[in-house]
Design an enzyme around this catalytic site. Structure first.
Site, PDB file in Angstrom:
ATOM      1  N   ILE A  96       0.837  -1.199   0.000  1.00 44.48           N
ATOM      2  CA  ILE A  96       0.000   0.000   0.000  1.00 44.48           C
ATOM      3  C   ILE A  96       0.871   1.248   0.000  1.00 44.48           C
ATOM      4  O   ILE A  96       1.810   1.365   0.780  1.00 44.48           O
ATOM      5  CB  ILE A  96      -0.914   0.031   1.238  1.00 44.48           C
ATOM      6  CG1 ILE A  96      -1.771  -1.232   1.303  1.00 44.48           C
ATOM      7  CG2 ILE A  96      -1.813   1.265   1.223  1.00 44.48           C
ATOM      8  CD1 ILE A  96      -2.514  -1.397   2.620  1.00 44.48           C
ATOM      9  N   CYS A  97       0.533   2.174  -0.911  1.00 42.50           N
ATOM     10  CA  CYS A  97       1.247   3.450  -0.958  1.00 42.50           C
ATOM     11  C   CYS A  97       0.302   4.561  -0.523  1.00 42.50           C
ATOM     12  O   CYS A  97      -0.622   4.924  -1.246  1.00 42.50           O
ATOM     13  CB  CYS A  97       1.761   3.724  -2.373  1.00 42.50           C
ATOM     14  SG  CYS A  97       2.620   5.311  -2.522  1.00 42.50           S
ATOM     15  N   VAL A  98       0.503   5.061   0.688  1.00 42.63           N
ATOM     16  CA  VAL A  98      -0.299   6.178   1.188  1.00 42.63           C
ATOM     17  C   VAL A  98       0.612   7.019   2.072  1.00 42.63           C
ATOM     18  O   VAL A  98       1.432   6.489   2.825  1.00 42.63           O
ATOM     19  CB  VAL A  98      -1.544   5.673   1.956  1.00 42.63           C
ATOM     20  CG1 VAL A  98      -1.155   4.823   3.155  1.00 42.63           C
ATOM     21  CG2 VAL A  98      -2.439   6.822   2.373  1.00 42.63           C
TER      22      VAL A  98
END
Length: 254
Positions: A96-98
Site C-alpha cells: 500500500i502506498c499512502v
C-alpha cells in the site's frame, strides 16, 4: 522464534499501548472494518475492510495486514493487501502506498487512524502516486474502463461469504464445483483461470449427463412408445414373428 518471543521484541510500553488500542478497536470497531490479532504477536495485525458503497469495490471484502517494526511507533507500519485488488495505490504485490504510512507519519497516530485512511483510499484513490501504473493511467484517462476492471477484480477475488457453514468460511484460492447443481463457487481469492477451468469442467460434466439422457431416451429397448425394459424381449419376438410371416407369404407367391 516463538510467537511469545516475537511479542517480547517490542518494548513493554509499546505492547501496553497496542493492547489498549486493539481493545478499543474490538469494543468500538470503525465503520466497515473488523480487526483481528494474535494476542501473542502484536507485530502483525489483520483487518477485513468492506468495500465502500458507491465505489467499484462495493460488496467486496478485502483482507489487509499491518506489519509493525520494533521501533514502532517511531517508524510507520507497513501495509499490505492480501486480497487481490485493482487500485492505483496498491501494487500487484499488495503493498500500500499512502502518505500516512510514509512521509506524513506521526508517532501520535493510532492504528484506528491508519485503518480509516486505508479505507478512504478505496473511496478516493491518488493516481499521482500510483504503485499500479496501469490502474493509475486508466483512472485518469478512462474512468469507465478503470471501474470495470476494479469491479471485475472485486467480483472474482473479494466475494463476501454469504453464510458460514460448518465447513468454514470460503478460503483463499479455493474453487468448489457442484456438478449436480452446476454451481461454481469462487473463494475469496480465486484466480480467474481457476474459475474458467471449473466452469469448463462443469460444462463437460453436464454435457456427459445430457448425452447419457439422450442415449436413454433413444434406447430401442425403451423407445418413444415407452415400452418397459422387462417387456422388451416380448416386443422383439412380435416384430420377428411378423417378419417371418411376411417372408412365408413371399415364398408361397414364388
Amino acid at each position: 522464534m516463538s510467537l511469545k518471543a516475537t511479542n517480547e521484541n517490542l518494548p513493554p510500553n509499546v505492547i501496553r499501548q497496542l493492547a489498549k488500542e486493539l481493545k478499543n478497536l474490538d469494543d468500538s470497531p470503525p465503520e466497515g472494518i473488523k480487526v483481528s490479532v494474535n494476542d501473542d504477536d502484536f507485530t502483525t495485525i489483520f483487518a477485513d475492510i468492506e468495500g465502500p458503497a458507491g465505489t467499484p469495490y462495493e460488496n467486496g471484502l478485502f483482507r489487509m495486514k499491518l506489519l509493525l517494526s520494533r521501533d514502532f511507533p517511531q517508524s510507520p507500519p507497513k501495509g499490505f493487501f492480501l486480497t487481490k485488488i485493482f487500485h492505483p495505490n496498491i501494487a500487484t504485490s499488495g503493498e500500500i502506498c499512502v502518505n500516512t504510512l510514509k512521509k506524513d507519519w506521526n508517532p501520535g497516530l493510532g492504528l484506528r487512524h491508519v485503518l480509516l485512511v486505508v479505507r478512504c483510499l478505496l473511496i478516493e484513490p491518488f493516481p499521482e502516486s500510483a504503485l499500479n501504473e496501469q490502474a493509475g493511467k486508466m483512472l485518469l484517462e478512462n474512468y469507465k474502463e478503470y471501474t470495470r476492471h476494479a469491479r471485475l477484480y472485486t467480483g472474482i477475488h473479494a466475494i463476501k461469504p454469504k453464510n458460514k457453514s460448518k465447513s468454514g468460511v470460503i478460503s483463499e484460492s479455493t474453487t468448489a464445483l457442484n456438478v449436480g447443481q452446476s454451481n461454481v463457487v469462487l473463494g475469496e481469492n480465486t484466480p480467474l483461470a481457476s474459475a474458467t477451468i471449473s466452469t469448463s469442467a462443469a460444462a463437460k460434466a453436464l454435457g456427459k449427463n445430457s448425452l447419457d439422457q439422450n442415449a436413454a431416451t433413444s434406447d430401442p429397448v425403451v423407445g418413444a412408445s415407452g415400452v418397459p425394459k422387462k417387456d422388451a424381449p416380448h416386443a422383439v419376438k412380435v416384430v420377428d414373428k411378423k417378419k417371418m410371416d411376411a417372408r412365408k407369404k413371399s415364398l408361397k407367391r414364388l
